[in-house]
Design a protein around this motif. Structure first.
Motif, PDB file in Angstrom:
ATOM      1  N   ASN A 252      64.508  51.625 -17.091  1.00 40.72           N
ATOM      2  CA  ASN A 252      64.260  52.745 -17.995  1.00 40.72           C
ATOM      3  C   ASN A 252      64.632  52.431 -19.440  1.00 40.72           C
ATOM      4  O   ASN A 252      64.638  53.312 -20.288  1.00 40.72           O
ATOM      5  N   ASN A 253      64.908  51.154 -19.719  1.00 43.32           N
ATOM      6  CA  ASN A 253      65.142  50.677 -21.084  1.00 43.32           C
ATOM      7  C   ASN A 253      64.077  49.634 -21.380  1.00 43.32           C
ATOM      8  O   ASN A 253      64.165  48.495 -20.930  1.00 43.32           O
ATOM      9  N   THR A 254      63.052  50.030 -22.094  1.00 44.16           N
ATOM     10  CA  THR A 254      61.899  49.156 -22.315  1.00 44.16           C
ATOM     11  C   THR A 254      62.303  47.826 -22.931  1.00 44.16           C
ATOM     12  O   THR A 254      61.851  46.760 -22.489  1.00 44.16           O
ATOM     13  N   ALA A 255      63.172  47.863 -23.927  1.00 43.98           N
ATOM     14  CA  ALA A 255      63.604  46.633 -24.598  1.00 43.98           C
ATOM     15  C   ALA A 255      64.305  45.690 -23.626  1.00 43.98           C
ATOM     16  O   ALA A 255      64.123  44.469 -23.685  1.00 43.98           O
ATOM     17  N   GLU A 256      65.091  46.258 -22.727  1.00 46.15           N
ATOM     18  CA  GLU A 256      65.803  45.433 -21.749  1.00 46.15           C
ATOM     19  C   GLU A 256      64.838  44.790 -20.757  1.00 46.15           C
ATOM     20  O   GLU A 256      64.989  43.629 -20.391  1.00 46.15           O
ATOM     21  N   VAL A 257      63.833  45.547 -20.308  1.00 51.92           N
ATOM     22  CA  VAL A 257      62.828  44.997 -19.394  1.00 51.92           C
ATOM     23  C   VAL A 257      62.051  43.880 -20.079  1.00 51.92           C
ATOM     24  O   VAL A 257      61.817  42.817 -19.495  1.00 51.92           O
ATOM     25  N   VAL A 258      61.664  44.093 -21.317  1.00 53.38           N
ATOM     26  CA  VAL A 258      60.955  43.061 -22.086  1.00 53.38           C
ATOM     27  C   VAL A 258      61.815  41.809 -22.207  1.00 53.38           C
ATOM     28  O   VAL A 258      61.334  40.679 -22.003  1.00 53.38           O
ATOM     29  N   ASN A 259      63.088  41.984 -22.520  1.00 53.45           N
ATOM     30  CA  ASN A 259      63.992  40.842 -22.641  1.00 53.45           C
ATOM     31  C   ASN A 259      64.129  40.095 -21.318  1.00 53.45           C
ATOM     32  O   ASN A 259      64.145  38.849 -21.282  1.00 53.45           O
ATOM     33  N   GLU A 260      64.224  40.845 -20.224  1.00 52.80           N
ATOM     34  CA  GLU A 260      64.322  40.201 -18.904  1.00 52.80           C
ATOM     35  C   GLU A 260      63.084  39.364 -18.608  1.00 52.80           C
ATOM     36  O   GLU A 260      63.169  38.249 -18.090  1.00 52.80           O
ATOM     37  N   LEU A 261      61.926  39.891 -18.954  1.00 47.85           N
ATOM     38  CA  LEU A 261      60.682  39.145 -18.727  1.00 47.85           C
ATOM     39  C   LEU A 261      60.619  37.883 -19.582  1.00 47.85           C
ATOM     40  O   LEU A 261      60.084  36.859 -19.158  1.00 47.85           O
ATOM     41  N   GLN A 262      61.164  37.955 -20.772  1.00 43.85           N
ATOM     42  CA  GLN A 262      61.118  36.814 -21.686  1.00 43.85           C
ATOM     43  C   GLN A 262      62.157  35.749 -21.358  1.00 43.85           C
ATOM     44  O   GLN A 262      62.037  34.612 -21.814  1.00 43.85           O
ATOM     45  N   THR A 263      63.177  36.119 -20.566  1.00 47.89           N
ATOM     46  CA  THR A 263      64.270  35.183 -20.290  1.00 47.89           C
ATOM     47  C   THR A 263      64.368  34.777 -18.821  1.00 47.89           C
ATOM     48  O   THR A 263      65.247  34.004 -18.453  1.00 47.89           O
ATOM     49  N   THR A 264      63.474  35.288 -17.987  1.00 45.60           N
ATOM     50  CA  THR A 264      63.495  34.968 -16.558  1.00 45.60           C
ATOM     51  C   THR A 264      62.431  33.933 -16.240  1.00 45.60           C
ATOM     52  O   THR A 264      61.302  34.011 -16.738  1.00 45.60           O
ATOM     53  N   ASP A 265      62.783  32.964 -15.415  1.00 47.27           N
ATOM     54  CA  ASP A 265      61.818  31.965 -14.954  1.00 47.27           C
ATOM     55  C   ASP A 265      60.954  32.596 -13.867  1.00 47.27           C
ATOM     56  O   ASP A 265      61.423  32.839 -12.745  1.00 47.27           O
ATOM     57  N   LEU A 266      59.713  32.868 -14.183  1.00 49.70           N
ATOM     58  CA  LEU A 266      58.796  33.507 -13.247  1.00 49.70           C
ATOM     59  C   LEU A 266      57.808  32.514 -12.638  1.00 49.70           C
ATOM     60  O   LEU A 266      56.799  32.914 -12.055  1.00 49.70           O
ATOM     61  N   SER A 267      58.122  31.235 -12.752  1.00 51.90           N
ATOM     62  CA  SER A 267      57.171  30.208 -12.299  1.00 51.90           C
ATOM     63  C   SER A 267      56.899  30.273 -10.800  1.00 51.90           C
ATOM     64  O   SER A 267      55.856  29.820 -10.334  1.00 51.90           O
ATOM     65  N   GLY A 268      57.828  30.850 -10.019  1.00 53.14           N
ATOM     66  CA  GLY A 268      57.607  30.943  -8.575  1.00 53.14           C
ATOM     67  C   GLY A 268      56.887  32.191  -8.139  1.00 53.14           C
ATOM     68  O   GLY A 268      56.679  32.394  -6.930  1.00 53.14           O
ATOM     69  N   PHE A 269      56.454  33.030  -9.109  1.00 50.04           N
ATOM     70  CA  PHE A 269      55.898  34.335  -8.771  1.00 50.04           C
ATOM     71  C   PHE A 269      54.476  34.493  -9.298  1.00 50.04           C
ATOM     72  O   PHE A 269      54.147  34.011 -10.375  1.00 50.04           O
ATOM     73  N   GLU A 270      53.674  35.210  -8.520  1.00 49.42           N
ATOM     74  CA  GLU A 270      52.264  35.448  -8.873  1.00 49.42           C
ATOM     75  C   GLU A 270      52.095  36.732  -9.687  1.00 49.42           C
ATOM     76  O   GLU A 270      51.065  36.921 -10.335  1.00 49.42           O
ATOM     77  N   ALA A 271      53.081  37.636  -9.620  1.00 47.30           N
ATOM     78  CA  ALA A 271      52.995  38.913 -10.324  1.00 47.30           C
ATOM     79  C   ALA A 271      54.376  39.546 -10.351  1.00 47.30           C
ATOM     80  O   ALA A 271      55.295  39.099  -9.651  1.00 47.30           O
ATOM     81  N   ILE A 272      54.520  40.596 -11.170  1.00 46.38           N
ATOM     82  CA  ILE A 272      55.718  41.425 -11.113  1.00 46.38           C
ATOM     83  C   ILE A 272      55.319  42.823 -10.666  1.00 46.38           C
ATOM     84  O   ILE A 272      54.175  43.265 -10.872  1.00 46.38           O
ATOM     85  N   LEU A 273      56.271  43.511 -10.052  1.00 42.61           N
ATOM     86  CA  LEU A 273      56.127  44.920  -9.702  1.00 42.61           C
ATOM     87  C   LEU A 273      57.094  45.684 -10.595  1.00 42.61           C
ATOM     88  O   LEU A 273      58.301  45.436 -10.563  1.00 42.61           O
ATOM     89  N   SER A 274      56.572  46.599 -11.398  1.00 45.16           N
ATOM     90  CA  SER A 274      57.403  47.264 -12.406  1.00 45.16           C
ATOM     91  C   SER A 274      57.349  48.773 -12.239  1.00 45.16           C
ATOM     92  O   SER A 274      56.292  49.401 -12.350  1.00 45.16           O
TER      93      SER A 274
ATOM     94  N   ALA B 201      54.739  41.422 -22.632  1.00 42.38           N
ATOM     95  CA  ALA B 201      55.830  40.461 -22.496  1.00 42.38           C
ATOM     96  C   ALA B 201      55.744  39.629 -21.233  1.00 42.38           C
ATOM     97  O   ALA B 201      56.386  38.576 -21.136  1.00 42.38           O
ATOM     98  N   SER B 202      54.948  40.078 -20.264  1.00 42.54           N
ATOM     99  CA  SER B 202      54.929  39.405 -18.963  1.00 42.54           C
ATOM    100  C   SER B 202      53.967  38.222 -18.947  1.00 42.54           C
ATOM    101  O   SER B 202      52.786  38.364 -19.278  1.00 42.54           O
ATOM    102  N   PRO B 203      54.451  37.040 -18.521  1.00 38.10           N
ATOM    103  CA  PRO B 203      53.572  35.880 -18.413  1.00 38.10           C
ATOM    104  C   PRO B 203      52.725  35.884 -17.139  1.00 38.10           C
ATOM    105  O   PRO B 203      51.878  35.018 -16.956  1.00 38.10           O
ATOM    106  N   VAL B 204      52.976  36.861 -16.257  1.00 35.84           N
ATOM    107  CA  VAL B 204      52.204  36.984 -15.011  1.00 35.84           C
ATOM    108  C   VAL B 204      51.650  38.404 -14.925  1.00 35.84           C
ATOM    109  O   VAL B 204      52.108  39.307 -15.627  1.00 35.84           O
ATOM    110  N   PRO B 205      50.660  38.631 -14.071  1.00 36.83           N
ATOM    111  CA  PRO B 205      50.092  39.972 -13.940  1.00 36.83           C
ATOM    112  C   PRO B 205      51.132  41.010 -13.526  1.00 36.83           C
ATOM    113  O   PRO B 205      52.143  40.695 -12.892  1.00 36.83           O
ATOM    114  N   VAL B 206      50.847  42.266 -13.879  1.00 41.14           N
ATOM    115  CA  VAL B 206      51.761  43.385 -13.631  1.00 41.14           C
ATOM    116  C   VAL B 206      51.128  44.350 -12.636  1.00 41.14           C
ATOM    117  O   VAL B 206      49.972  44.756 -12.798  1.00 41.14           O
ATOM    118  N   ILE B 207      51.913  44.724 -11.608  1.00 46.01           N
ATOM    119  CA  ILE B 207      51.551  45.809 -10.706  1.00 46.01           C
ATOM    120  C   ILE B 207      52.464  46.984 -11.041  1.00 46.01           C
ATOM    121  O   ILE B 207      53.685  46.866 -10.993  1.00 46.01           O
TER     122      ILE B 207
END
Length: 297
Positions: A82-104, A127-133
């Motif tokens: 529920n903190n948009t800036a925090e979610v954006v930061n998490e997406l920018q700093t998390t290694d998502l290479s093992g994932f095909e998408a995020i669920l938000s 901010a997400s490098p992978v597709p968003v559900i």
């Protein structure tokens, strides 16, 4: 994005008796789901008790699932808040290479307007490098993401590919299915209405109960997608009682009781949740025992 058509499961986080993450049990559950025929795995959703996991524990869960999966199924990671800036930061700093998408999940507690929900997800998708559900679950968030907002995002933000719809409103789901772009996925987030949603044109489910009974649940969804209504409903009614029991005293207490009966993990949950009471545990255990083709013994 047909890789997300069918049955996905929202994995639990099993705990040892000392309340630490039970990696061995999580590996068993992943293997059990894969062997049972599920199409994809969702990591660190609500069912994973992610709200009570530390950042270090979340990393343990992620690495355990990636290792156990060994590239066999697509993985989706829960990233929301529920903190948009925090979610954006998490997406920018998390290694998502093992994932095909995020669920938000739609922002909870703040109770944003529909415009606020739209702007939140527009920022998350950018901010997400992978597709968003998207994930709409008004029972947890205190606000309903209306079809007009979902459809606006579906049409205007290319990185948003679908929604896990858990409003418990089949009419709302049908409105989404009716008006959505052709390749946008409407995925059930409610186990009991999965089959009606699939038969109405939905893409499948992100399920809690399917991880306990993957063979029957995945077959039910496949039959529904193929239009085999009678056979699909036979499986639906076979599972209906355990679906009710799984949510009777909250999620994931019920499904963890299923795993205890199956011998896959302990039934420990973290406060403020408590495990299923003795009566419910006994009823779940009897269901598993009597439905050996549904479970494993």
């Amino acid at each position: 994005m047909s890789k997300f058509t069918g049955t996905g499961v929202a994995l639990v986080t099993p705990f040892n008796r000392d309340n630490s993450v039970d990696r061995a049990a999580l590996e068993k559950i992943v293997a059990y789901c894969i062997e049972g025929g599920v199409e994809y795995l969702v990591v660190l959703g609500t069912t994973a008790e992610s709200a009570t996991l530390t950042r270090e524990e979340k990393e343990i869960v992620i690495q355990t699932v990636i290792k156990a999966n060994a590239g066999r199924l697509p993985l989706v990671l829960g990233v929301g808040g529920n903190n948009t800036a925090e979610v954006v930061n998490e997406l920018q700093t998390t290694d998502l290479s093992g994932f095909e998408a995020i669920l938000s999940v739609s922002p909870y507690y703040n109770k944003p307007t529909q415009e606020g929900i739209y702007q939140h997800f527009k920022a998350v998708a950018a901010a997400s490098p992978v597709p968003v559900i998207l994930y709409n679950v008004p029972g947890r968030t205190a606000s309903n993401m209306l079809p007009k907002t979902v459809l606006r995002l579906a049409r205007e933000v290319s990185n948003i590919i679908g929604i896990k719809e858990a409003a418990g409103d089949i009419v709302q789901a049908m409105r989404l299915i009716k008006d959505k772009p052709e390749d946008f996925l409407v995925i059930s987030g409610d186990d009991m209405v999965t089959l009606p949603m699939v038969l109405a044109g939905g893409a499948g489910v992100i399920s809690v109960v399917a991880q306990g009974f993957p063979r029957e649940f995945t077959e039910m969804v496949r039959l529904g997608l193929a239009g085999n209504v009678r056979e699909a409903y036979a499986l639906h009614y076979k599972l209906a009682d355990v679906i009710d029991m799984a949510f009777e005293q909250g999620n994931p207490a019920g499904i963890k009781s299923v795993f205890r009966a199956l011998g896959l993990s302990e039934d420990i949950v973290r406060l403020p949740l408590v495990k299923a009471d003795e009566d419910l545990e006994e009823r779940i255990a009897r269901f598993v025992e009597k439905n050996v083709s549904v479970g494993v013994k």
